[in-house]
Design a protein around this motif. Structure first.
Motif, PDB file in Angstrom:
ATOM      1  N   ALA A   1       0.841  -1.208   0.000  1.00 21.29           N
ATOM      2  CA  ALA A   1       0.000   0.000   0.000  1.00 21.29           C
ATOM      3  C   ALA A   1       0.875   1.257   0.000  1.00 21.29           C
ATOM      4  CB  ALA A   1      -0.916  -0.017   1.217  1.00 21.29           C
TER       5      ALA A   1
ATOM      6  N   CYS B   1      -0.585   4.882  -1.215  1.00 28.40           N
ATOM      7  CA  CYS B   1      -1.968   4.950  -0.726  1.00 28.40           C
ATOM      8  C   CYS B   1      -2.047   5.672   0.608  1.00 28.40           C
ATOM      9  CB  CYS B   1      -2.514   3.539  -0.507  1.00 28.40           C
ATOM     10  SG  CYS B   1      -2.771   2.600  -1.997  1.00 28.40           S
TER      11      CYS B   1
ATOM     12  N   ARG C   1      -6.443   3.265   0.620  1.00 20.46           N
ATOM     13  CA  ARG C   1      -7.169   3.817  -0.547  1.00 20.46           C
ATOM     14  C   ARG C   1      -6.324   4.889  -1.234  1.00 20.46           C
ATOM     15  NH1 ARG C   1     -13.104   3.623   0.517  1.00 20.46           N
ATOM     16  NH2 ARG C   1     -13.392   3.354   2.748  1.00 20.46           N
TER      17      ARG C   1
ATOM     18  N   GLY D   1      -4.333   5.461  -3.935  1.00 18.68           N
ATOM     19  CA  GLY D   1      -2.916   5.454  -4.303  1.00 18.68           C
ATOM     20  C   GLY D   1      -2.755   5.674  -5.791  1.00 18.68           C
TER      21      GLY D   1
ATOM     22  N   ARG E   1      -8.251   0.990  -4.173  1.00 19.17           N
ATOM     23  CA  ARG E   1      -8.136   0.425  -2.824  1.00 19.17           C
ATOM     24  C   ARG E   1      -7.187  -0.757  -2.782  1.00 19.17           C
ATOM     25  NH1 ARG E   1     -13.583  -1.312  -0.789  1.00 19.17           N
ATOM     26  NH2 ARG E   1     -12.645  -3.142   0.188  1.00 19.17           N
TER      27      ARG E   1
END
Ligand code: ADP
Ligand code: MG
Ligand code: ZN
Length: 501
Positions: A72, A77, A110, A112, A129
Motif C-alpha cells: 500500500a 496509498c 485507498r 494510491g 483500494r
C-alpha cells in the motif's frame, strides 16, 4: 444512425482487480504453513480454523498486515488508521466456512497510484483500494469413465491474499500489460510475492469497456477471469476492445458479463451474465476486532522500503545517461539492476572511465540476456560475475579484442566460468590486436601500394580509407579496427611529415 456510429471514434477503458497471495510463513488467521499449492500433497497444511470447523477463532497474522502495508505504501496509498474485516457470504465447495473474511467498507488503504511509462509519456494510474482477505481452497474437477467428481484441496484456504483495485484509468491493452508488469516488479522488490502468474499466486482480472471518444461516462464492462500469463492478459484485453467496438458499431449493445480466455482460439468465452450485483450479505466479522494501525508502525515500514523500480528508473536515466527503455529493462528485476550497478562500479575501479555505463547496459541487455534466455538461467545463477563482465569490457575498450571476439569470449565465460583474460590468452585471441603484429601488417600494405601512398601523401585523403580496407583484408577481418586505424594514421602522418620536410 448506424452510419453515425460507424464514423464515431471509440476509446477503451480498463480497470484491474489484482489478487496477490502474501508469502508469509503462516496463513492469514491460523498458524498453518503457507505451502506451494502446485506441488504440496493436498490437505497437509490445514487445521480446524482454515477448514471452517465450528467453535474456532481467527487471529490476524501481523506479518501479513506488514506485507500489505509495504504494498500500500509503495503504491502511495492513504493508510486507514482503522480497517474492518467483514464476512463475504457465498456458497462454494472451496470455501468451507461458507464465507470469506475480507475487508469491504473500510479497507486497509485507498487512493494510491502507480506511474507507468507509455508511448504517450508518463501516465499516473490511480489505485482505488488495497485490502486484505484470505484465499480459498482449490478444486480439481475429474472426469473419468462414467464418473465425474471434484477434489478439494484446502492447503490454499486461508492463505493471506491482497486485493489491489485500480480505477478505470488504463486505455489500451499495451498499457494494461505495462501496468501489470510494473505492479509485479513492485511485489517482487518488496519480497511479498513471487509474481508467478502460472502458479496462480498473482491473478489479474481486467474489466474492459469502450465508449465514444470524448465521453466521460463509463460503458458496460466485461470482466475476464482465469488469466495465467501476461500474454493472455494483453491478448484478451485487445480482443475484448475489438469485439465490443464492433458490437457497438453494428448498433448492438455490450452485455455485462464475466468471460474466460481461450488461449488456443484467441477468443473470450462467456462464463456468466451479470444481471445484477451479487449479494454477498456483508457484515463485520464478529470474531475479529477492528484492525488498528499505529502511525509509528507505518512510518517504520515506510522507512524500510527499498528503492522501488520507478525511482530506480529515474535514477538510472539521470546517473548513467540510459534511455528510459534501457533503464526500464534493467530495473524490472532488482537482481538485474543490482548486477548492472555492480558491473558499473567494477569498471570504474579497474578503468579510467573508458567504458560508458550505456555500453555496459547494452552488453547486459543484448548479449548476457541472450545467453540467460537461451540456457534458461537466471542472473543470480550465471557464472559470469559483474566483475567478470567488467574485465571483459575493459579488454574490448583497450583494443585487446574486438566486439565479435568478446561475444565469443562471453559465451565461453558463461559455459565455463573462466575469467575473460584466461580465455583470451588460451585461445590466442590477443594476437589479433597485438600491436607489433598490426604494425607489421600496416607496414606491408604500405610497401605493397607505393602509387596509392604517393597519392595520399600529395593530399588525396580518401586513400587512407582504402588502405585501411587493405589492412583489414590482409588480417582476414581479425584485426582490431581501432588498433589498425591508430597504427595506420601514425604511419601515414609520418610519411606526410617526411614528404613536407
Ligand atoms: P466488482 O467487479 O467487484 O464489482 P468494481 O465495480 O469496484 O468491482 O470494479 C472492479 C474494477 O473494474 C475496477 O478496477 C474498476 O476500475 C473497473 N471498472 C469498473 N467499471 C468499469 C467500466 N465500466 N469499464 C472498465 N472498467 C471498469
Ligand atoms: Mg470484479
Ligand atoms: Zn489452518
Amino acid at each position: 444512425m448506424e452510419f453515425q456510429i460507424y464514423l464515431m471514434e471509440f476509446e477503451s477503458v480498463i480497470g484491474l482487480e489484482v489478487h496477490a497471495e502474501l508469502e508469509t510463513k503462516s496463513k492469514m488467521f491460523c498458524s498453518c504453513s503457507v505451502v506451494d499449492s502446485t506441488i504440496a500433497e493436498p490437505n497437509i497444511a490445514v487445521c480446524p480454523v482454515c477448514t471452517g470447523m465450528p467453535g474456532v477463532l481467527p487471529v490476524v497474522n501481523q506479518r501479513a498486515v506488514e506485507y500489505a502495508l509495504r504494498v500500500a505504501l509503495a503504491l502511495e496509498c492513504e493508510i486507514a488508521h482503522t480497517s474492518i474485516f467483514a464476512r463475504k457470504n457465498y456458497f462454494y465447495p472451496d470455501l468451507p466456512k461458507g464465507y470469506q473474511i475480507s475487508q469491504y467498507e473500510q479497507p486497509l488503504a485507498r487512493n494510491g497510484h502507480l506511474t507507468i511509462q507509455t508511448k504517450k509519456g508518463e501516465r499516473k494510474i490511480r489505485i482505488r483500494r488495497v485490502h486484505l482477505e484470505e484465499d480459498t481452497g482449490k478444486l480439481t474437477h475429474v472426469h473419468q469413465d462414467e464418473e465425474s467428481y471434484s477434489l478439494v484441496d484446502l492447503n490454499r484456504a486461508g492463505v493471506p491474499l491482497l486485493e489491489i483495485v485500480s480505477e478505470p484509468d488504463l486505455r489500451s491493452a499495451e498499457e494494461v500489460r505495462t501496468f501489470a508488469n510494473n505492479l509485479r516488479s513492485i511485489l517482487r522488490y518488496l519480497k511479498v510475492n513471487s509474481g508467478d502468474l502460472e502458479k496462480g499466486v498473482m491473478r489479474i482480472e481486467p474489466n474492459i469497456s469502450v465508449r465514444p471518444l470524448g465521453s466521460d461516462e463509463l460503458g458496460t464492462r466485461v470482466e475476464v477471469k482465469n488469466l495465467n500469463s501476461f500474454r493472455a492478459l494483453e491478448r484478451s484485453v485487445a480482443y475484448e476492445i475489438k469485439r465490443q467496438t464492433r458490437e457497438i458499431q453494428q448498433g448492438k449493445s455490450v452485455i455485462q458479463q464475466t468471460v474466460g480466455w481461450d488461449e488456443n482460439l484467441g477468443v473470450t468465452v462467456l462464463q456468466r451474465i451479470k444481471e445484477e450485483e451479487d449479494d454477498y450479505r456483508y457484515f463485520p466479522e464478529p470474531d475479529l476486532p477492528p484492525l488498528v494501525i499505529e502511525p509509528e508502525w507505518v512510518a517504520s515500514i515506510r522507512s524500510a522500503l527499498p528503492e522501488l523500480p520507478g525511482a530506480k528508473l529515474h535514477r538510472f536515466t539521470q546517473e548513467y545517461g540510459l534511455s528510459e527503455y534501457d533503464a526500464g529493462v534493467l530495473v524490472a528485476e532488482q537482481a538485474v539492476a543490482d548486477y548492472y550497478e555492480e558491473a558499473v562500479a567494477a569498471l570504474a575501479e579497474i578503468s579510467r572511465e573508458e567504458v560508458r555505463p550505456k555500453t555496459i547496459a547494452n552488453w547486459i541487455i543484448g548479449e548476457l540476456f541472450g545467453l540467460l534466455n537461451q540456457y534458461n538461467v537466471s542472473i543470480e545463477q550465471t557464472r559470469i560475475t559483474p566483475q567478470g563482465l567488467a574485465s571483459l569490457l575493459l579488454l574490448v575498450s583497450q583494443g585487446e579484442i574486438n566486439q565479435n571476439t568478446a561475444k565469443a569470449v562471453l559465451a565461453e565465460m558463461f559455459s565455463t566460468g573462466k575469467p575473460a583474460d584466461e580465455i583470451v590468452a588460451a585461445r590466442g585471441f590477443t594476437q589479433i590486436s597485438d600491436s607489433e603484429f598490426i604494425t607489421e601488417l600496416v607496414n606491408q600494405v604500405i610497401s605493397a601500394n607505393p602509387d596509392q601512398v604517393e597519392e595520399y601523401v600529395h593530399g588525396k585523403d580518401s586513400i587512407a580509407r582504402w588502405l585501411f580496407g587493405q589492412v583489414m583484408r590482409s588480417a582476414k577481418g581479425q584485426a582490431n579496427p581501432q588498433v589498425v586505424q591508430r597504427e595506420l594514421d601514425r604511419q601515414l602522418s609520418a610519411l606526410r611529415q617526411t614528404d613536407g620536410q
